[in-house]
Design an enzyme around this catalytic site. Sequence first.
Site, PDB file in Angstrom:
ATOM      1  N   CYS A   1       0.875  -1.239  -0.106  1.00 39.59           N
ATOM      2  CA  CYS A   1       0.012  -0.145   0.044  1.00 39.59           C
ATOM      3  C   CYS A   1       0.723   1.061   0.017  1.00 39.59           C
ATOM      4  O   CYS A   1       1.644   1.413   0.994  1.00 39.59           O
ATOM      5  CB  CYS A   1      -0.906  -0.200   0.998  1.00 39.59           C
TER       6      CYS A   1
ATOM      7  N   CYS B   1       0.542   3.446   3.245  1.00 34.15           N
ATOM      8  CA  CYS B   1       1.181   2.703   4.468  1.00 34.15           C
ATOM      9  C   CYS B   1       2.556   2.915   4.222  1.00 34.15           C
ATOM     10  O   CYS B   1       3.396   3.226   5.398  1.00 34.15           O
ATOM     11  CB  CYS B   1       0.854   1.302   4.336  1.00 34.15           C
TER      12      CYS B   1
ATOM     13  N   ASP C   1      -0.233  16.399  -1.513  1.00 34.70           N
ATOM     14  CA  ASP C   1      -0.549  15.759  -2.740  1.00 34.70           C
ATOM     15  C   ASP C   1       0.563  15.934  -3.836  1.00 34.70           C
ATOM     16  O   ASP C   1       0.980  17.011  -3.783  1.00 34.70           O
ATOM     17  CB  ASP C   1      -2.010  16.069  -3.407  1.00 34.70           C
TER      18      ASP C   1
ATOM     19  N   HIS D   1      -4.678   1.192   8.284  1.00 35.32           N
ATOM     20  CA  HIS D   1      -5.025   0.877   7.061  1.00 35.32           C
ATOM     21  C   HIS D   1      -6.446   0.347   6.864  1.00 35.32           C
ATOM     22  O   HIS D   1      -6.959  -0.306   7.615  1.00 35.32           O
ATOM     23  CB  HIS D   1      -4.446  -0.416   6.278  1.00 35.32           C
TER      24      HIS D   1
ATOM     25  N   ASN E   1     -12.570   9.813  -2.425  1.00 40.01           N
ATOM     26  CA  ASN E   1     -13.171   8.963  -3.814  1.00 40.01           C
ATOM     27  C   ASN E   1     -13.118   7.583  -3.319  1.00 40.01           C
ATOM     28  O   ASN E   1     -12.311   7.098  -2.585  1.00 40.01           O
ATOM     29  CB  ASN E   1     -11.972   9.220  -4.683  1.00 40.01           C
TER      30      ASN E   1
ATOM     31  N   HIS F   1      -6.394   3.181   0.331  1.00 35.51           N
ATOM     32  CA  HIS F   1      -6.292   3.514   1.593  1.00 35.51           C
ATOM     33  C   HIS F   1      -7.028   4.814   1.929  1.00 35.51           C
ATOM     34  O   HIS F   1      -6.609   5.819   1.336  1.00 35.51           O
ATOM     35  CB  HIS F   1      -4.454   3.768   2.077  1.00 35.51           C
TER      36      HIS F   1
ATOM     37  N   HIS G   1      -8.441   8.321   2.561  1.00 34.68           N
ATOM     38  CA  HIS G   1      -7.828   9.509   2.597  1.00 34.68           C
ATOM     39  C   HIS G   1      -8.701  10.639   2.184  1.00 34.68           C
ATOM     40  O   HIS G   1      -9.570  10.202   1.489  1.00 34.68           O
ATOM     41  CB  HIS G   1      -6.669   9.397   1.593  1.00 34.68           C
TER      42      HIS G   1
ATOM     43  N   HIS H   1      -9.008  14.259   0.727  1.00 34.34           N
ATOM     44  CA  HIS H   1      -8.255  15.430   0.193  1.00 34.34           C
ATOM     45  C   HIS H   1      -8.657  16.680   0.923  1.00 34.34           C
ATOM     46  O   HIS H   1     -10.222  16.930   0.838  1.00 34.34           O
ATOM     47  CB  HIS H   1      -8.578  15.431  -1.389  1.00 34.34           C
TER      48      HIS H   1
END
Length: 112
Positions: free
Chosen positions: A3, A6, A29, A45, A85, A96, A98, A100
């Site tokens: 990942c 990770c 990003d 995770h 997303n 994983h 997240h 934004h």
Amino acid sequence: MDCLFCKIIAGEIPSNKVYEDEVVYAFRDIYPQAPTHILVVPKAHIGSVHEINEENADTVAHIFTVIPKIAKAEGLANGYRIISNIGKDGCQSVKHLHFHILGGKQLSDNMG
Ligand code: AMP
């Protein structure tokens, strides 16, 4: 587990860190889509929003206390957008969880 996030959290892949605590890691990003584009991820995770449940809900709640701290530190007083997303139709590229943080300009009102 292979990942990307990770590995970033573990320091195996470099990142531009903006915040870290025991539960959360946040970094810029690599392909920013706004003047401020930060990813906020749990250190544990979790695959996506679709895997949030009673066991990991505290982690997610903590993330949402960290997001406004980061936004304030980044000077996003005019507002910002949080996006997560999920899966193929949601165009999730890293599996994983997240969130934004996008801001630093007037964002598009097109969300679809
Ligand atoms: P998503 O498409 O919602 O899964 O978002 C994944 C995000 O991770 C994208 O916006 C990518 O630009 C970003 N990303 C991919 N690799 C890296 C990296 N090594 N460091 C920082 N961000 C990355």
